[in-house]
Each structure stands twice: as structure tokens, then as C-alpha cells.
Design a protein around this motif. Structure first.
Motif, mmCIF file in Angstrom:
data_model
loop_
_atom_site.group_PDB
_atom_site.id
_atom_site.type_symbol
_atom_site.label_atom_id
_atom_site.label_comp_id
_atom_site.label_asym_id
_atom_site.label_seq_id
_atom_site.Cartn_x
_atom_site.Cartn_y
_atom_site.Cartn_z
ATOM 1 N N ARG A 289 83.357 109.627 -7.376
ATOM 2 C CA ARG A 289 82.650 110.847 -7.827
ATOM 3 C C ARG A 289 83.200 111.334 -9.163
ATOM 4 O O ARG A 289 82.590 112.172 -9.832
ATOM 5 C CB ARG A 289 82.795 112.004 -6.816
ATOM 6 N N GLY A 292 82.341 107.870 -12.137
ATOM 7 C CA GLY A 292 81.003 107.395 -12.446
ATOM 8 C C GLY A 292 81.074 105.887 -12.625
ATOM 9 O O GLY A 292 81.784 105.192 -11.894
ATOM 10 N N ASP A 295 83.015 100.708 -15.556
ATOM 11 C CA ASP A 295 83.110 99.925 -16.803
ATOM 12 C C ASP A 295 83.107 100.799 -18.048
ATOM 13 O O ASP A 295 83.630 100.413 -19.090
ATOM 14 C CB ASP A 295 81.926 98.945 -16.914
ATOM 15 N N ASN A 316 91.148 101.579 -8.638
ATOM 16 C CA ASN A 316 89.819 101.671 -9.237
ATOM 17 C C ASN A 316 89.839 101.494 -10.751
ATOM 18 O O ASN A 316 88.904 100.965 -11.331
ATOM 19 C CB ASN A 316 89.174 103.023 -8.912
ATOM 20 N N ILE A 317 90.883 102.003 -11.382
ATOM 21 C CA ILE A 317 90.968 102.010 -12.840
ATOM 22 C C ILE A 317 92.332 101.455 -13.237
ATOM 23 O O ILE A 317 93.351 101.852 -12.682
ATOM 24 C CB ILE A 317 90.836 103.463 -13.374
ATOM 25 N N TRP A 491 68.676 115.151 -4.160
ATOM 26 C CA TRP A 491 68.632 113.714 -4.463
ATOM 27 C C TRP A 491 67.237 113.147 -4.218
ATOM 28 O O TRP A 491 66.781 112.274 -4.929
ATOM 29 C CB TRP A 491 69.679 112.962 -3.614
ATOM 30 N N LEU A 494 65.238 114.104 -7.241
ATOM 31 C CA LEU A 494 65.579 113.414 -8.469
ATOM 32 C C LEU A 494 65.458 111.888 -8.370
ATOM 33 O O LEU A 494 65.183 111.228 -9.354
ATOM 34 C CB LEU A 494 67.011 113.769 -8.903
ATOM 35 N N LEU A 495 65.690 111.343 -7.188
ATOM 36 C CA LEU A 495 65.766 109.877 -7.071
ATOM 37 C C LEU A 495 64.686 109.260 -6.197
ATOM 38 O O LEU A 495 64.472 108.063 -6.240
ATOM 39 C CB LEU A 495 67.137 109.452 -6.521
ATOM 40 N N HIS A 496 64.045 110.066 -5.366
ATOM 41 C CA HIS A 496 63.084 109.473 -4.435
ATOM 42 C C HIS A 496 61.703 110.127 -4.513
ATOM 43 O O HIS A 496 61.063 110.393 -3.499
ATOM 44 C CB HIS A 496 63.631 109.531 -2.999
ATOM 45 N N GLU A 497 61.288 110.414 -5.734
ATOM 46 C CA GLU A 497 59.927 110.925 -5.998
ATOM 47 C C GLU A 497 59.529 112.096 -5.109
ATOM 48 O O GLU A 497 58.409 112.169 -4.610
ATOM 49 C CB GLU A 497 58.880 109.794 -5.860
ATOM 50 N N SER A 563 73.611 108.803 -11.171
ATOM 51 C CA SER A 563 74.310 107.630 -10.683
ATOM 52 C C SER A 563 74.295 106.512 -11.712
ATOM 53 O O SER A 563 73.321 106.312 -12.411
ATOM 54 C CB SER A 563 73.657 107.148 -9.399
ATOM 55 N N GLY A 564 75.413 105.825 -11.778
ATOM 56 C CA GLY A 564 75.509 104.670 -12.663
ATOM 57 C C GLY A 564 75.626 105.015 -14.130
ATOM 58 O O GLY A 564 75.464 104.167 -14.984
ATOM 59 N N LYS A 565 75.913 106.291 -14.427
ATOM 60 C CA LYS A 565 76.016 106.696 -15.824
ATOM 61 C C LYS A 565 77.462 107.087 -16.170
ATOM 62 O O LYS A 565 78.195 107.550 -15.306
ATOM 63 C CB LYS A 565 75.091 107.886 -16.107
ATOM 64 N N SER B 6 70.323 105.138 -6.031
ATOM 65 C CA SER B 6 71.501 105.393 -5.229
ATOM 66 C C SER B 6 72.335 106.488 -5.859
ATOM 67 O O SER B 6 72.320 106.677 -7.064
ATOM 68 C CB SER B 6 72.327 104.118 -5.118
ATOM 69 N N ILE B 10 76.660 101.615 -9.835
ATOM 70 C CA ILE B 10 76.230 100.215 -9.782
ATOM 71 C C ILE B 10 77.489 99.348 -9.880
ATOM 72 O O ILE B 10 78.405 99.682 -10.618
ATOM 73 C CB ILE B 10 75.292 99.943 -10.979
#
Lengths: 588, 182
Positions: A289, A292, A295, A316-317, A491, A494-497, A563-565, B6, B10
Motif C-alpha cells: 500500500r 505502489g 519497479d 520488497n525493496i 473501487w 473506479l475499477l468496475h464500471e 493500482s499499478g501506478k 485490481s 501488477i
């Protein structure tokens, strides 16, 4: 020849020698000998919960607000399985708990006896360690070791499973002093060398874009750690951000504090984490959390990680300087070494970090916690802000459930002291806050304890109101009632229409009447005009209160890292959406 | 940019994996193997082989040898997580192929073979310290000790000689020379 006493007596002797004052529990067939012995030990008070999960969270609240281990007593089978959620919660958030569970008599173990379950098997992955005691002569050694494992190194839950025949059997009692006190989980601790400290200080001196990133480890290290942290932050003049669990270790209203970081953290904290050249992680664990997308997490920084748990470092890092240490010990020696060598650091460094602070101030101007207030309907953020304003002058303890209200509480309630903020972060257990508030109130009689709750979460452990009434604990359950599982709804939006699958709760109870039926006080606020007055009424009532704060049903919790950002791509809120619509929508 | 459905991040790039042999000294008490195995399964690590036995009868210390595979980061986590377990005394970690370490596995093979075939089998096993444990007119049980890859190959070769049952241990390890693990 030492006197032989029963297993049940050994349990209480050990608790007395560990200076336990309260145990939270629920009786049942396989622990009856221990409950029978309770009457002979007046220094130990038992708090009867209404469900073992409630007893477990209450023990957690007690532990987190007092710094002492929480003790939990449950029966075999369902008693133990009901405690599993609380044990897992304590494991994830590093809360010291000692759970004593009854077990069927040894000769019945493995026969699928009534209320039998493989308690040590079930709780193995959610405790630091557990024991099944098969000999009354082992019991005192195991119990004292249990307290030791729970409270040393990175704290956490342990469980001691005692078959009923062992509770009756006579055995020797021996108080074994903590032999591993200065060890981590029984392993030798790391002694800090001056070389290490100098490397640490050197990195701080070289940095022009530093940031402190602190977590629950500071709180767990005791009140001194917060004191030292404040001293170090003021000595260096560096900005500081905190994780959800670290709130309170540094004053929330201090200008050097950038607010909480992470998925719902402030714009300035997350951007500073992303752009910094030196990240000093003290007692935090690079949780998903927080980071994010791993990478792209803080790509240009040198990272220092201080943690008492070696397995937290590099999990993790990857970090550049790893320090395995208790936070207090490290900060104490670091400050000493720092002062010896760098008398004028603050002045010489001001120029070096001035551009960094200018940048931070620019991010701050975004006022990422802002929301559009209303004079018709209560905005949940506004409710938390008013609660803060009306309670900040007294020593207030806040617990929460899990969801939007939890994030709004973390964003808008400013903590100045450690151990004042109890929330389920790692496991994210809905239903945590109400029983936790009970434990907090037990540990802190006379103090104001408020559970900032959501109506969905609080219904999961609502039965514990009965416990609060039984022991005259004037906890305040401040429900931000939007009739939805707010975070699920957000969520889904924002994520599931906007498919709001099963996130609306029809047929909610009337919380005011529910309060009355429990024998506590129910208060409802429906408009912003009446909010302050009602909150004051809640604070002044000397009984448990359920406060039904009817809030905007469709409010979302911002800012948010989608997510993923990475950290520098936050969504600030709906108003931003309209301005930069296309790009903004893609980010959503 | 595709929308993520999700609330979790990722997965990033997964690094190159390495095979390691991890030796763990533990108190030989009830449930200790479940703790080790549970740690591996719970955190998604991999156990390729496992060998356990008590090595100190007085102190009740067991020595567990685990062969595992993972990225360097995962291998480091395995080591650190194992060290946190209360009954674990020490942990040693070796990369497969390290020069100073000896590895051995033991295998038993049962074959349906006449005496003529049996001689051929013995020849085939010659390099791997063969010991004939049981012999009848029709059947034959042979024990070999070797490296895993060698046993893999041998098992394949023995198929055409009427191999009907294979039993293998996990790998055990020891350092060369006077040095011991610490």
C-alpha cells in the motif's frame, strides 16, 4: 522439593509473575479448570467478551495503547478458531498477544473429540510461535517463554494450548526470568558500530532531497523512540512522512510533517518519496500500500532501512544501508554521534535542502486532502475534522474499523502522541475498532476513546457493545453511515464500471434504537448544522455511545494512487477530473 | 494503457532463479517439520527435496537439508525467515555447484531381471557405489549413492532392465576439508 500445584494454578502464577492485570476471554468446557481458579487471584481481572474475536481485538487495543502484552483466554475448538482472525491481525501489525487456549484432554487428542481442533496446527502460520503443553511440569517454562517471544524482537502473537487434564494435573512451578531479553526472537541482537553510524550520518550530510519515512516500529519501540525521532527530525530539518501505523510518533500538526504516505496519502508525501535522493526508513516495511508499483518506487534515491526484523529488510525493496536494530537504541546512538560531529548541521544544511522544501511547498499548495464541503449533507471528511477539533484539547484515543472512514480518520485526525491510534493496517480487519476501543478504555480509564467506524464494519462485532456496558466503559462509536461498504463501492465505481455488486446494505438497523437496547446512548446527526452540538453531547455522556452520523453516500476517498501506478501519478479528486478530463480518466 | 482491475500492483519482472541447498539445525520437537514446511508453502517457496534426521541424540538436534530454487531475493528471504523460527538454531546456505560442498543422494532400485541382466545392471551402476541389498532368481534390489542428476540418468537407463520400483532420498550436504558449517 517444591510444592506441587495444579496446571490451572500454574497459569495464574505465571500471569501474576508477568504482572498481567487483565485477561480478555470467553469460557468453555476445555478451559473450565482455569476459569475455576480465577476467583483465587484478585490482582487479575477478567473481561468477558461476547465473541472470541472481540476478546482478541480488545486484547490488541489494550496492548497497543498500553505497551504491555495483551492476554487472551479461550476454549478449545470454536473458541480457538474464533480467535484466529485476531491472532492474524496481531501478527500482521506486530502486536504482542499471549493467547491461552483450552484443549481436549491429552488422551482424546486426535480422536475428533467434542470441540476438538488442531489449534497449534491452525495457528502456526499466524503466531510467532505456539506450544501444545503435554506435561504440567513444562507449563511454567512454556508460559514465561511465551511472554518473552511475544514481547521481544518484532512483537507478535503467541499461543499456548493446554489440554484439560494438564490444567488439573499437579506440577512444579518455576519463574524463569527472561533469559533472552536482549535477543531478537531468541537470536543475538546486532550491536551498532560507530562505523555504521558514521555511514548513516554521511548519507544524511550528502543529501539535498532527504525524507524520513517512519512506521509502526517507532511506536512499538516505546515512547522514547518517538522522543528521539522528534529530536532527530528537528536536528536535521528534514521532512518526515509516516505510514498508517506510525501516526502519532511525530506530531501531526508540525510543519516538517508531510502527512501520511501511500495509496491514500498526501500529494506532498508521495511525491517527496518519489523524488527524494535519500530515503530514511525507520521501522516501516515497504508494504504494497506504500510502494505502489515496486519497479518505479522512488527510483533515484539511496535507501536506508532500520528494522528490528532482519527479514523485513530487502523483502520488497532493495536498500543501500540496512540497520538491524531497535528504533530507540539506534536513534539514541545516532543522535549522540550526530551531535558530537555536526554541531552546525542545521544551519549548513538549510541551504542545501532549501530548494527541496520549496518543491515540497509547491506540492503542498495542491491541498490534496481538500474536499467540496456541503451545508446540506454531512461530508464524512468534515465529520472527522469536526471530531478532531472538538476532541484535540483532551488526550483522545482513536480506533477505527477498515475502509473509507479509516482513511479519512488517518488523513484528517492529527495525532500528537504515540499509542493514541489503533487501526488494523496489515490484515485490514473490519470489526476491529469496536472491541479494540474496549481494550483501550480498560488500559486508559477516564480517557476519551472514540472508534471512528463505518456502519458495515461495526456490525461485524457489534455484540461487543454489551461488553462495554457490562464493564461501564464509556467508549464512543462514531459511525460514518453511508449505507455502503464505502471502499468496496469506491473501487467498484473506479475499477468496475459502477457495478455496485453487493456493496449496499439494505435493512440496516436503527443505530439509535440499537444503542438503547444495549443500554447505551444513541445519538444521530443528519445535517452539518447539528453536527458540532451532537458531537459535544457524545463527548459529555459518561456512558457508551453509538453515534449515527448520516453522511454523503457517494463520497470517495482521495487522493489515491491507482493500482499499478508509481507515487507521482496520484488522482487528486473529482474536481481535477473535470479540468484535465481525458488524461485523468485514463488514470482512473 | 489497459485498465487494471485490481487494487493490487501488477507483478514486476522476475529475476533469474538459482538452485540452493539450505541446511537447518532445529530442535527435534513435535511439529518442527510442519513449521519449516509451512513456512515454505505459506510464502510460496519451493521445496525440491528434503532430508531430515536427528544428528545429536543428547541435545535432540535435527539437521534438515532442503533443496530449493528461487531468485537471490527469495533465497535471502528463506534464510531470514527460517532464522526467525524459535526452534531453529542455525541456517547454512549453499549455491548448487559451489566447490567446497559435497552433496549426495541415495536411491534404491528394484528390477525384475535374470542373473545375466543383473550383471549388466551392476556394471551400469559401478560408478555410484553400488550395493546389492536383495537378490532372487527373478528380482534384484540395488542401492546407489550419487548426485541427483546422475541418479536421474541412471533411473532412465535402468528402465529397459526391468525397473519396477524406485525409492530416493533428498540430498544431504557437507563441507570439504576440516571446515564445518557455522
Amino acid at each position: 522439593m517444591p510444592k506441587l500445584i495444579s496446571g490451572a494454578e500454574i497459569v495464574f502464577k505465571a500471569l501474576e509473575d508477568q504482572k498481567v492485570e487483565y485477561i480478555f476471554g470467553y469460557p468453555g468446557g476445555a478451559v473450565l479448570p482455569i476459569y475455576d481458579e480465577l476467583k483465587n487471584h484478585k490482582s487479575i481481572k477478567h473481561i468477558l467478551a461476547r465473541h472470541e474475536q472481540g476478546a482478541g481485538h480488545a486484547a490488541e487495543g489494550y496492548a497497543r495503547s498500553s505497551g504491555k502484552p495483551g492476554v487472551l483466554l479461550v476454549t478449545s475448538g470454536p473458541g480457538a478458531t474464533n480467535a484466529v482472525t485476531a491472532l492474524t491481525d496481531a501478527y500482521m501489525d506486530s502486536v504482542p498477544l499471549v493467547c491461552i487456549s483450552g484443549q481436549v484432554p491429552t488422551h482424546l487428542i486426535g480422536t475428533d473429540a467434542f470441540q476438538e481442533c488442531d489449534t497449534t496446527g491452525i495457528t502456526r502460520p499466524c503466531t510467532k510461535h505456539n506450544w501444545l503443553v503435554k506435561d504440567a511440569n513444562d507449563l511454567s517454562r512454556v508460559l514465561h517463554l511465551a511472554f518473552e517471544v511475544a514481547t521481544t524482537g518484532r512483537p507478535g502473537p503467541v499461543l499456548v494450548d493446554i489440554p484439560k487434564d494438564i490444567q488439573f494435573k499437579k506440577g512444579k512451578y518455576k519463574f524463569i526470568k527472561n533469559s533472552l531479553k536482549k535477543k531478537l526472537n531468541g537470536k543475538a541482537t546486532h550491536k551498532l558500530s560507530n562505523k555504521e553510524l558514521d555511514k548513516f550520518i554521511e548519507l544524511m550530510k550528502k543529501s539535498s532531497k532527504p525524507i524520513f519515512y517512519t512506521g509502526g516500529g517507532v511506536i512499538n519501540s516505546g515512547p522514547n523512540a518517538s522522543k528521539y525521532l522528534r529530536e532527530l527530525v528537528s536536528l536535521t530539518g528534514f521532512p518526515i512522512t509516516s505510514t498508517l501505523q506510525g501516526l502519532g510518533s511525530y506530531p501531526g500538526d508540525d510543519p516538517q510533517f508531510l502527512g501520511m504516505l501511500g495509496m491514500h496519502g498526501t500529494f506532498e508525501a508521495n511525491n517527496a518519496m518519489h523524488d527524494c535522493d535519500l530515503m530514511i526508513n525507520i521501522g516501516a516495511r515497504f508494504d504494497d500500500r506504500i510502494t505502489g508499483k515496486v519497479d518505479e518506487f522512488s527510483p533515484k534515491s539511496t535507501k536506508i532501512h532500520v528494522d528490528i526484523d532482519p527479514s523485513s529488510i530487502g523483502k520488497n525493496i532493495k536498500v543501500d544501508l540496512a540497520v538491524v536494530s531497535d528504533v530507540s537504541e539506534l536513534l539514541k546512538s545516532l543522535i549522540k554521534r550526530f551531535k558530537e560531529k555536526n554541531k552546525n548541521f542545521l544551519n549548513s544544511n538549510k541551504q542545501k535542502t532549501s530548494k527541496w522544501w520549496e518543491q515540497i511547498d509547491k506540492w503542498r499548495e495542491k491541498k490534496s486532502l481538500n474536499f467540496i464541503n456541503s451545508n446540506k449533507i454531512i461530508k464524512p471528511q468534515h465529520a472527522v475534522q469536526r471530531l478532531y477539533e472538538l476532541t484535540k484539547d483532551q488526550d483522545t484515543f482513536i480506533t477505527t474499523e477498515v475502509g473509507q472512514h479509516q482513511m479519512w480518520a488517518a488523513q484528517h485526525y492529527k495525532f500528537n502522541k504515540p499509542n493514541r491510534w489503533m487501526t488494523s493496517g496489515g490484515l485490514g480487519t473490519m470489526g476491529y475498532g469496536l472491541p479494540a476501543a474496549i481494550g483501550v478504555q480498560i488500559a486508559n480509564p477516564g480517557k476519551l476513546v472514540v472508534d471512528i467506524a463505518g456502519e458495515a464494519s461495526v456490525l461485524m462485532t457489534m455484540q461487543e457493545m454489551s461488553t462495554a456496558v457490562q464493564y461501564g466503559l464509556p467508549i464512543k462509536i462514531f459511525i460514518l453511515n453511508n449505507e455502503y461498504m464505502g471502499m468496496v463501492r469506491q473501487w467498484q465505481e473506479l475499477l468496475h464500471e459502477k457495478n455496485y455488486s453487493e456493496s449496499y446494505t439494505a435493512a440496516l438497523p436503527d443505530f439509535v434504537k440499537l444503542a438503547e437496547s444495549y443500554g447505551c446512548v444513541g445519538i444521530r446527526a443528519k445535517t452539518p448544522d447539528e453536527l458540532d452540538e451532537k458531537i459535544k453531547e457524545m463527548i459529555n455522556v459518561q456512558k457508551p455511545v453509538i453515534f449515527d452520523c448520516v453522511v454523503d453516500k457517494s463520497e470517495n476517498c482521495f487522493p489515491m494512487i491507482p493500482s499499478g501506478k508509481p507515487h507521482n501519478q496520484m488522482i487528486l479528486g473529482p474536481e481535477e477530473d473535470e479540468e484535465i478530463s481525458d488524461e485523468g480518466k485514463i488514470l482512473v | 494503457m489497459p485498465k487494471s482491475k485490481s487494487a493490487y500492483s501488477i507483478p514486476g519482472k522476475i529475476g533469474k532463479t538459482e538452485r540452493h541447498i539450505i541446511v537447518v539445525w532445529v530442535d527435534n520437537e513435535a511439529g518442527v517439520l510442519a513449521r519449516i514446511a509451512g513456512l515454505f508453502s505459506g510464502r510460496g517457496y519451493n521445496i525440491e527435496s528434503l532430508a531430515v534426521a536427528e544428528v545429536d541424540k543428547k541435545k535432540h538436534i535435527s539437521r534438515i537439508t532442503i533443496v530449493t530454487e528461487g531468485t537471490p531475493q527469495v533465497i535471502e528471504q528463506i534464510n531470514l525467515q527460517l532464522k526467525k523460527l524459535v526452534p531453529v538454531h542455525k541456517v547454512a546456505d549453499f549455491k548448487r555447484g559451489e566447490k567446497d560442498i559435497l552433496f549426495r543422494e541415495l536411491a534404491l532400485f528394484k528390477m525384475l531381471a535374470n542373473s545375466k541382466k543383473q550383471e549388466k545392471i551392476k556394471k551400469l551402476c559401478k560408478k555410484f557405489n553400488p550395493v546389492v541389498l536383495d537378490k532372487t532368481k527373478k528380482s534384484f534390489v540395488i542401492q546407489v549413492t550419487a548426485l541427483r542428476a546422475e541418479i536421474d540418468k541412471l533411473a532412465l537407463d535402468l528402465k529397459r532392465f526391468g525397473l519396477i520400483s524406485t525409492s530416493r532420498t533428498g540430498s544431504v550436504a557437507m563441507t570439504k576439508g576440516a571446515k564445518i558449517f557455522n
